[in-house]
Design a protein around this motif. Sequence first.
Motif, short mmCIF file in Angstrom:
data_model
loop_
_atom_site.label_atom_id
_atom_site.label_comp_id
_atom_site.label_asym_id
_atom_site.label_seq_id
_atom_site.Cartn_x
_atom_site.Cartn_y
_atom_site.Cartn_z
N UNK A 38 0.84 -1.21 0.00
CA UNK A 38 0.00 0.00 0.00
C UNK A 38 0.87 1.25 0.00
N UNK A 39 1.91 1.26 0.83
CA UNK A 39 2.79 2.42 0.91
C UNK A 39 3.45 2.69 -0.45
N UNK A 40 3.95 1.64 -1.09
CA UNK A 40 4.60 1.79 -2.40
C UNK A 40 3.59 2.28 -3.43
N UNK A 77 0.30 4.04 5.68
CA UNK A 77 0.40 2.60 5.39
C UNK A 77 1.71 2.03 5.92
N UNK A 78 2.79 2.78 5.78
CA UNK A 78 4.07 2.33 6.33
C UNK A 78 4.02 2.24 7.85
N UNK A 79 3.34 3.19 8.49
CA UNK A 79 3.17 3.15 9.94
C UNK A 79 2.37 1.92 10.36
N UNK A 80 1.29 1.62 9.62
CA UNK A 80 0.49 0.44 9.92
C UNK A 80 1.30 -0.84 9.74
N UNK A 81 2.14 -0.87 8.72
CA UNK A 81 3.00 -2.04 8.50
C UNK A 81 3.91 -2.25 9.71
N UNK A 82 4.49 -1.17 10.20
CA UNK A 82 5.37 -1.25 11.37
C UNK A 82 4.61 -1.68 12.61
N UNK A 83 3.40 -1.13 12.79
CA UNK A 83 2.59 -1.51 13.94
C UNK A 83 2.18 -2.98 13.89
N UNK A 84 1.81 -3.45 12.72
CA UNK A 84 1.43 -4.88 12.57
C UNK A 84 2.61 -5.78 12.88
N UNK A 85 3.76 -5.46 12.33
CA UNK A 85 4.95 -6.27 12.59
C UNK A 85 5.29 -6.26 14.07
N UNK A 86 5.27 -5.08 14.69
CA UNK A 86 5.58 -4.98 16.11
C UNK A 86 4.58 -5.74 16.98
#
Length: 186
Positions: A35-37, A123-132
């Motif tokens: 999504x971010x890309x 979207x990049x923030x959500x990716x980081x939150x999901x991974x964390x």
Amino acid sequence: FLLAAFLLLISAMLRLPLPWILEPPHGLFVVFLMFAVFFVMMAQNTFEVAVAGQVAMGSAYVLSVELLSSMLLVYGRGQAALYRSLLFKREICFNVGIALAAVSVLVYDIDKTLPFYLGGAIALSWASLCLGFFCFRFGREFAWSGTFADTESTLLERHLAKATSVPPSGIADGKLTFLSRDEYRA
């Protein structure tokens, strides 16, 4: 087409089978990265790149809905009422997110590409939150192999074993069987 090529490239670079990258929870992280890309692609001045980003965004959306639905099936534990409740909450969150996206109209007057870059950052923030979140939730079990359902079953088994000194019903030979509502709440 672009989405499939992107997934094949990542899979080939990591020398992993393709289904791994599409399975929860890893696939959710990857979809948010996509999504971010794709948001950044839509902000480009080149028409072809912007349209490719928009088309790929639709494919990523469909993939995200499939991933979330499969995760909710696991969290529903075979109980139709719980699964429907989780689906309802997912739809509420989606609709609130769409309503909040109306704020992009305000920043569109500042710069026509700014909403897309903001979407990419979110979207990049959500990716980081999901991974964390999943690294924290699964701990050492957050391996890049195994299934999401097996890991969640193991976590539920541990939780139920800690809650009672007697082995919990619903777990036999390390396999999760579905509990009744009364057994789960006990």
